[in-house]
Write an enzyme that holds these catalytic residues in place. Structure first.
Site, PDB file in Angstrom:
ATOM      1  N   CYS B 135      37.054   6.257   3.467  1.00  0.00           N
ATOM      2  CA  CYS B 135      38.290   6.917   3.077  1.00  0.00           C
ATOM      3  C   CYS B 135      39.453   6.421   3.943  1.00  0.00           C
ATOM      4  O   CYS B 135      39.432   6.566   5.154  1.00  0.00           O
ATOM      5  CB  CYS B 135      38.121   8.419   3.208  1.00  0.00           C
ATOM      6  SG  CYS B 135      39.549   9.309   2.624  1.00  0.00           S
ATOM      7  N   THR B 201      37.930   2.619  -1.422  1.00  0.00           N
ATOM      8  CA  THR B 201      39.253   2.245  -1.951  1.00  0.00           C
ATOM      9  C   THR B 201      40.045   1.404  -0.958  1.00  0.00           C
ATOM     10  O   THR B 201      39.803   1.413   0.240  1.00  0.00           O
ATOM     11  CB  THR B 201      40.058   3.497  -2.295  1.00  0.00           C
ATOM     12  OG1 THR B 201      40.142   4.307  -1.120  1.00  0.00           O
ATOM     13  CG2 THR B 201      39.405   4.278  -3.407  1.00  0.00           C
TER      14      THR B 201
END
Lengths: 440, 460
Positions: B135, B201
């Protein structure tokens, strides 16, 4: 409340404006071809992929400017162009898929510019040269605007009370509302072109005076009213152009019969049939002396009017109007057959002896083309098949007298966009000639 | 029917498609519906330290009318109470014993915190734990997420804390926000990880508002980087997957890899498998279209396998890894040229402008009788007939074509411009070999010139 008043106008503009979403989706579908065929096919050579790309990127000011750069009458052309024969007909996506709806995208950009009141074109620095333009139809307006961009003084004379020529008076409302044509003339006016209405050559406008007062003249006089059929009772036949004009300026007073015949099979005849059908005629039949293969209406117009419920009577020639006093009761016709090809390559219709028959009707409308410009003889201008004759530079045999638009269209089909291009190219020629004469 | 069933680090699922740890797996109700739709597994949205979220948390990158080519988010780990999540995980697992249910976790970087969360997860009956080292926003500033994933030593250490207590398989999820993803992957393996998943991501800002200059999406007038995912990141994910899957340490360890990053359709899935993925995780495509896309994912993959007579995913896993090569080991004598199928060509001439303006100027425009003509048209020419009948067509001058492939890439017609392999005109040689036998040519342009003349390499 008067119920009549809330009824939607049966002749209201047919195609709705594209929504922002529709326009963006469609614009993104465009491949952005290089040296694109749509641009080539457009008589004014609008950089079509570029204006569409600009819709996709949200640059609508740039999009409208791109259109206007090549065609000052982009709003009219977006509506009246036979796009199937031009840009959309040439779209590379057409062969295996739907072509891009170039016309409607162009209208989207032009509507944006018009709704926002954008002034995207600027007049050029004054040159001191003066040009008279006779006729404020597409060719005249286009030429006027282009000349103003180049800084020439322009006076536009028109025999009618409103500018726009056929865009204002002769194109059925459901394709182009009158406001669009008038707004375009306003734009040309705001560029500094001066307009004088109800001035007609040979009536209250003297050609010699124009020649004396102006450095150049551009004749964009268009064509005349519907020619005579030369049959008994013709005075009871409604002129198709007059009917379209009334439907645009005074729709409520258009009189439509119950069982209507339209003589002719061109685009104007199609428009007349559409008006009659939409304004309440029970049956409308188009009468044409050749067959559907020879008719001059565009395929898409033919399809459209068939879908409107209009019927066709081919190989049929009117012989006489049958009437009971002032009241039309029928049209006597004669059957035809096709013979030799004429000089335009269309088969000549030949009457079949003894084939006369009567079609019952209470209204006959004729739309069989327009009369050739009558001015030529008056002004001493050479003609070709009755049309004004011009050279490659759009100049007539009279020095500094140029002409363009329908009045010079001796070959090919007349269209608004061709007239716009004539006006544009003539402006360029006039500019070149005037620049030379100033010794610059 | 091809066998899509998967065993990943001992965790079984009827197909390889798992919901990635993300909003789609935020609650029992959602995961329940996803399993009803046919998903093979789910990685529960990360649970762990207490957090609070903000509005306007998902940004998007739209391109050319295609919505959400990429999505970015500043949503943190689950903001639902830990006990609620744990209860729902247990309920879902009880209801769906045949599906893979993995729980993603992220807590403060200390052994006690990890020991506690591992025990809580194991009590739910979940099949595995995924350690969220990826994250890139909100949590990383608190020393979690990508703050761990970016430092191989931290990866190793935390993984070993978890492995010390865990009895179920431990998957380490890696961040792509790092120069070389192999480092953290090795760290995870060194810490005892049972499996690796990637990619999380990418740091991103999706847009700036041109009306008010705010970062978009705007969160009370501000905005910042968020984690980017979706179709746009697939090529990055494939490269990182290939790098890890072909790393000798990882290969030796035998740990399986769960691949993710832009998987939207079965084709993507097949590519991930061919580059070494043993299970596949999906998020953005589900966030765009819903759980129902599982039908085409399974169906498409299975039909493709049938058409290739592939019986199970095990038969093709990593099959393309042997095709990976460093540049210096590519054959310099390999030659391909572009060839345009004139039957298929629609004459958009995008290849012409791309080649002429930006590549190697080896496509000409030919008129109907084969003469080279410049673009453009006479100002008096118009109408669809003249515009189409006389339209010049693009033709490749194959002798000059360097085979760059740009025209093939821009052509909108499937199969119209093919890269055709030509017989090599000189013996195969790689840059490694060449620089070994002819070191001078790597240093000296004159030597290079001589070499080119010897071998007939012409660059126009």
């Amino acid at each position: 409340m008067d119920r009549e008043e809330v009824r939607p106008d049966p002749l209201a503009e047919l195609l709705p404006a594209l929504s922002d979403h529709e326009a963006t989706l469609e614009a993104n579908r465009c491949l952005f071809c290089f040296d694109a065929p749509c641009t080539h096919a457009c008589p004014t050579h609008i950089d079509v992929p570029n204006f569409i790309k600009k819709i996709a990127t949200g640059n609508l000011i740039g999009s409208a400017s791109t259109i206007l750069k090549s065609n000052l009458l982009g709003a009219t052309c977006a509506r009246v162009c036979p796009v199937q024969e031009l840009c959309e007909g040439a779209c590379v996506l057409g062969a295996e898929h739907r072509p891009i709806t170039v016309g409607r995208l162009q209208r989207y950009s032009m509507d944006f510019a018009s709704d926002k009141g954008l002034e995207l074109i600027r007049p050029g620095n004054p040159t001191g040269k003066r040009v008279a333009i006779v006729g404020s139809g597409a060719a005249g307006l286009s030429c006027a605007g282009e000349l103003r961009k180049l800084g020439h003084e322009v006076v536009v004379f028109d025999k009618r009370g409103l500018p726009g020529g056929l865009s204002t008076y002769g194109i059925i409302k459901l394709r182009e509302p009158i406001e669009v044509a008038l707004a375009e003339a306003d734009m040309i006016s705001s560029l500094g072109a001066h307009f004088e209405y109800e001035r007609e050559l040979g009536q209250n406008l003297d050609f010699k005076e124009l020649q004396a007062e102006f450095d150049a003249i551009f004749l964009a006089v268009g064509l005349g009213w519907t020619p005579r059929l030369g049959i008994p009772g013709e005075e009871l036949i409604v002129d198709g152009l007059a009917m379209i004009e009334q439907s645009k300026t005074d729709e409520k007073r258009v009189v439509v019969g119950d069982k209507v015949l339209v003589i002719g099979a061109g685009n104007t005849a199609v428009d007349c049939a559409t008006i009659a059908k939409r304004l309440g005629a029970r049956a409308v039949t188009m009468v044409y002396r050749r067959t559907e293969c020879e008719m001059s209406a565009y395929d898409h117009e033919y399809d459209f009017v068939k879908a409107e419920g209009v019927r066709f009577k081919f190989l049929t020639q009117p012989v006489a109007v049958l009437h009971d006093g002032e009241k039309v009761v029928g049209l006597e016709c004669r059957s035809m057959q096709l013979g030799e090809l004429d000089e335009s390559g269309r088969a000549t219709p030949v009457p079949i002896e003894g084939s006369e028959f009567i079609i019952e009707t209470d209204q006959i409308i004729k739309a069989i083309g327009q009369e050739k410009p009558a001015l030529a003889a008056l002004l001493g201008i050479d003609t070709i098949r009755g049309f004004l004759k011009v050279n490659e530079e759009f100049e007539t045999n009279l020095p500094n007298v140029f002409a363009g638009g329908d009045c010079i269209r001796a070959t090919g089909s007349a269209s608004t966009v061709m007239a716009v291009q004539d006006g544009k190219m003539a402006a360029d020629s006039i500019h070149k000639k005037l620049s030379l004469s100033s010794g610059g | 029917m091809a066998d899509l069933s998967t065993v990943f680090a001992g965790i079984k699922s009827p197909n390889p498609f798992w919901l990635a740890s993300a909003p789609p797996s935020n609650s029992g109700e959602q995961v329940h519906r996803a399993f009803e739709a046919g998903w093979g597994g789910a990685v529960w949205k990360t649970i762990g330290a207490p957090v609070l979220n903000v509005s306007n948390r998902y940004g998007a990158f739209h391109y050319g009318g295609q919505k959400m080519v990429g999505i970015n988010n500043v949503e943190l780990i689950s903001d639902r109470p830990l006990d609620v999540n744990l209860r729902e995980i247990a309920e879902v697992k009880r209801a769906w014993p045949d599906r893979a249910l993995i729980v993603s976790a992220m807590v403060e970087s200390n052994p006690d915190a990890w020991r506690q969360i591992v025990r809580q997860i194991e009590d739910t009956g979940a099949d595995g734990i995924e350690l969220n080292y990826g994250c890139p926003h909100g949590m990383s500033e608190r020393g979690m997420g990508s703050a761990v994933g970016q430092v191989p030593e931290y990866c190793e250490q935390i993984t070993s804390w978890v492995k010390n207590v865990a009895t179920i398989p431990v998957i380490v999820k890696l961040t792509p926000n790092i120069t070389n993803i192999v480092g953290p992957a090795r760290g995870a393996v060194a810490g005892g990880a049972d499996a690796i998943s990637l990619i999380n991501t990418l740091n991103s800002i999706t847009a700036v508002n041109l009306d008010n200059f705010e970062i978009s999406p705007n969160i009370g007038g501000k905005g910042g980087h968020g984690g980017f995912a979706g179709p746009a990141v697939k090529p990055i994910a494939l490269n990182m997957l290939a790098a890890v899957a072909s790393d000798e340490v990882i290969v030796r360890s035998g740990v399986p890899i769960s691949g993710m990053g832009g998987i939207s359709a079965w084709r993507d899935a097949a590519e991930f498998v061919l580059l070494g993925a043993s299970s596949l995780q999906v998020c953005t495509a589900v966030m765009h279209y819903g759980f129902r896309i599982i039908d085409d994912l399974c169906d498409g993959l299975s039909n493709w396998m049938d058409s290739k007579q592939i019986e199970s995913l095990n038969d093709i896993r990593g099959k393309s890894l042997s095709r990976l090569s460093a540049f210096q080991d590519l054959d310099l004598a390999f030659r391909a040229v572009a060839r345009i199928d004139q039957e298929k060509c629609i004459q958009c001439n995008l290849c012409y402008v791309a080649c002429n303006d930006t590549a190697h100027q080896c496509i000409d425009l030919h008129n109907a009788i084969g003469q080279v003509v410049p673009p453009g048209h006479d100002v008096r020419s118009n109408g669809k007939k003249e515009a189409t009948v006389n339209r010049p067509r693009p033709v490749v001058r194959e002798d000059d074509c360097v085979g760059c492939r740009l025209c093939h890439n821009v052509c909108p017609v499937e199969g119209c411009i093919e890269m055709v392999e030509l017989p090599p005109s000189r013996p195969a040689v790689t840059w490694s070999e060449l620089s070994h036998v002819r070191p001078d040519i790597t240093q000296d342009w004159d030597a290079m010139k001589r070499y080119r003349e010897e071998t007939g390499i012409h660059i126009h």
